[in-house]
Scaffold this active site. Sequence first.
Site, mmCIF file in Angstrom:
data_model
loop_
_atom_site.group_PDB
_atom_site.id
_atom_site.type_symbol
_atom_site.label_atom_id
_atom_site.label_comp_id
_atom_site.label_asym_id
_atom_site.label_seq_id
_atom_site.Cartn_x
_atom_site.Cartn_y
_atom_site.Cartn_z
ATOM 1 C CG ASP A 1 83.408 12.223 12.343
ATOM 2 O OD1 ASP A 1 82.753 13.154 12.857
ATOM 3 O OD2 ASP A 1 83.743 11.205 12.966
ATOM 4 C CG ASP B 1 83.675 15.533 16.281
ATOM 5 O OD1 ASP B 1 82.715 15.267 17.035
ATOM 6 O OD2 ASP B 1 83.995 14.832 15.306
#
Length: 168
Positions: free
Chosen positions: A125, A143
Amino acid sequence: MATRFRSTLLVITLFVLIDWVTKLVVLLQYKDLQILTHPTLYTHSWGRFSFSIAPVFNEGAAFGLFSNYKYFLFLLRIFVILGLLAYLFFKKKSIQSTTQTALVLLCAGAIGNVGDIIFYGHIVDFISFNYKQWAFPTFNVADVLISLGTLLLVYKFYFPTKQTEKKR
């Protein structure tokens, strides 16, 4: 293989490549800064709102949840991907475009994150937003794809088209 399914796979592949390339760029930049404990590659502020790019390694699900069950989550993700691909293949003629778009986004996001687990051992991330003292959990392109796909499905459920209502 039907043309519609082939084009669906092409779109999924394109989204997965975008996800992987963004992660690779961040990781290559991060590699040069590894001497720092938590390097931020980029930050920009607009008043009390800020945006930053800094790699965070996630072994769980959304927002790092269930990180103690990473093998179970990995298998679950694989089954979800296979289920989505099977549904897209076998229902290719009857599936509505909004539903197909949502499933393509979900599938691409899931494949992107599973690829991270296979190649890096965790999900990468790197996108972070903050407002004052509030920090939104760090996320990635996969995401975003999963979130958009989910929102489309929720929208489709709550605001069905006339075609959908006839099928119910």
